[in-house]
Write an enzyme that holds these catalytic residues in place. Structure first.
Site, PDB file in Angstrom:
ATOM      1  N   ASN A 387      -2.259 -23.302   8.707  1.00 55.22           N
ATOM      2  CA  ASN A 387      -2.679 -22.280   9.664  1.00 55.22           C
ATOM      3  C   ASN A 387      -1.671 -22.113  10.790  1.00 55.22           C
ATOM      4  O   ASN A 387      -0.884 -21.171  10.813  1.00 55.22           O
ATOM      5  CB  ASN A 387      -4.049 -22.646  10.248  1.00 55.22           C
ATOM      6  N   ASP A 388      -1.683 -23.063  11.722  1.00 55.07           N
ATOM      7  CA  ASP A 388      -0.875 -22.931  12.929  1.00 55.07           C
ATOM      8  C   ASP A 388       0.623 -22.990  12.647  1.00 55.07           C
ATOM      9  O   ASP A 388       1.408 -22.363  13.359  1.00 55.07           O
ATOM     10  CB  ASP A 388      -1.264 -24.022  13.927  1.00 55.07           C
ATOM     11  N   VAL A 389       1.046 -23.731  11.617  1.00 60.08           N
ATOM     12  CA  VAL A 389       2.481 -23.892  11.354  1.00 60.08           C
ATOM     13  C   VAL A 389       3.073 -22.661  10.682  1.00 60.08           C
ATOM     14  O   VAL A 389       4.295 -22.593  10.483  1.00 60.08           O
ATOM     15  CB  VAL A 389       2.748 -25.142  10.497  1.00 60.08           C
TER      16      VAL A 389
END
Length: 461
Positions: A387-389
């Site tokens: 998700n965030d990466v």
């Protein structure tokens, strides 16, 4: 003889750390370092002099049994929590040894402390207690028990931390002036325990990999100071190596997440973020979804495929199914690579270990700096549980909490497929604009089941 054996152990530690820097040599490096620790422990027991050997051996047996059970039954998804727990145990052990030595010397009439051991005892109690309580908070946050995964902040937090630190120093000075068990010691430990909690609670779960690295360093420093307390060179060497390597790894992780090292050191970053923040279009924005059959046809027609794994792959234990899918694509002449972000998962190297477990060749693993320039020429990127990466808001939205954090440039590929259960935000609590781009196809479902379905669909074409 004892110092020679400690020197041999130190060489094994250093070589083991060096070998851990490469996936190919990580396993033998770990075994070499463990052998060095065995040499140090045996040397201490046989040469250093032990008051009650049966009790020590009983403790070793119990610890070995508990460690073996934890190793056998702890899944890879829970390994970050395990590391946090072990960091806390290391800090507690150092504080207990320092405290025991203080009690021992106090009970001998003709023995007293020099200045260096007194300072070392105070440092061991302070750092060990901070490490223990902070690691317990990290453990609970990663497990999302009691305190949840969101950061806990309140007004005046930094001032309170500063006041507690100064109070701990005052208690340490009071103990140094009168190095006996008493109120100063109890105050020092109590303040350090509270300080450890307050330093970690303002850090959100998404930033826990950095905190775990720092707490690992703290546990090493606590061990080194305890080595000065009991005049044990082996403990000083091993603790110093752990402390130094932990600080280096923390600095690397800070750069990978665009975090300030001073913020990590003093707490207070990773504040709570409402879901949907960060400049995403929001859950109401249209998305393009597909199924395994449609995705399989796109994958088979591709010349190059990059797989970007994340924590969702670890939770679903999908690494073997992903490897099966990659094998099917390679049979059809597709060039398959894996993009590894430094903080994918919840601890450094999380994805590397999972993929190694599935026998993915090391040559196919590419770090972020290596793979990012090639995304523009990649036909398909398959994002599995990340998700965030892979959030482009980190590059485009100054209002995003992760703005400035280096991420995988997956959106530059011709087609991006995202395997995800839903559009819910990741561990950082922010939405991802990647899901709404015209070249993105969402494959909703469990990561392992979807990877199996993709492999079967490719095989049937």
């Amino acid at each position: 003889m004892l110092n020679l054996l400690y020197l041999l152990a130190a060489v094994a530690f250093i070589l083991g750390l060096k070998m851990l820097s490469s996936p190919r040599t990580a396993v033998p490096g770990n075994l070499l370092a463990a052998a060095g620790m065995l040499v140090a422990v045996v040397a201490t027991l046989l040469v250093g002099g032990v008051v009650d050997l049966p009790i020590v051996l009983a403790g070793i047996a119990v610890g070995a049994l508990v460690g073996a059970l934890l190793a056998a039954f702890t899944p890879m998804t829970a390994m970050p929590e395990m590391v946090a727990l072990l960091n806390g145990f290391g800090g507690a052990a150092s504080a207990l040894v320092a405290g025991a030595e203080m009690l021992r010397v106090h009970g001998v009439e003709d023995e007293s402390f020099a200045l260096v051991p007194v300072i070392a005892i105070a440092a061991s109690l302070l750092i060990g207690a901070v490490t223990f309580s902070g690691s317990m908070v990290a453990f609970l946050r990663l497990r999302e028990w009691l305190i949840g995964g969101r950061a806990t902040v309140f007004p005046g937090q930094h001032l309170l931390n500063l006041a507690l630190f100064l109070a701990a120093l005052a208690a340490a000075v009071a103990f140094a002036r009168d190095p006996r068990p008493g109120g100063a010691v109890f105050a020092l430990v109590a303040i350090a325990l509270v300080l450890g909690v307050l330093l970690v609670i303002p850090i959100g779960g998404a930033d826990m990999p950095v905190v775990i690295c720092l707490l690992n360093s703290y546990s090493g420093i606590a061990a080194a100071t305890t080595g000065f307390v009991i005049n044990n060179n082996g403990l000083i060497i091993s603790g110093s190596l752990v402390g130094a390597s932990g600080i280096i790894l923390t600095n690397i992780m800070c750069k990978a997440m665009n975090r300030s090292f001073t913020n990590v050191l003093f707490g207070g970053f990773g504040a709570a973020v409402a879901a949907g923040a960060g400049g995403a279009k929001g859950a109401a924005a249209p998305v393009r979804s597909g199924d395994a059959e449609e995705a399989a046809m796109i994958l088979e027609a591709a010349r190059s495929v990059v797989i970007a794994p994340g924590y969702g792959m670890a939770v679903a234990q999908a690494q073997h199914a992903v490897k099966e899918l990659a094998d099917e694509l390679e049979k059809r002449g597709v060039d398959v690579k894996y993009a590894i972000h430094p903080v994918a998962g919840r601890m450094p190297g999380h994805m590397n270990v999972l993929l190694a477990e599935a026998n993915v060749p090391y040559e196919q693993l590419y770090e972020m700096d290596q793979i990012n320039p090639s995304f523009g020429e990649t036909d398909v990127v398959l994002v599995i549980g990340a998700n965030d990466v892979v959030n482009p808001a980190a590059k485009t939205d100054p209002g995003s909490p992760i703005y400035g954090m280096p991420v995988l440039d997956v959106e530059k590929a011709r087609t991006v497929m995202v395997v995800k259960r839903s559009l819910n935000p990741g561990f950082a609590g922010i939405d991802n604009p990647l899901y709404y781009l015209p070249n993105t196809i969402m494959l909703f479902g469990d990561a392992r089941k979807m990877a199996v379905a993709l492999a079967q669909a490719v095989k049937s074409l």
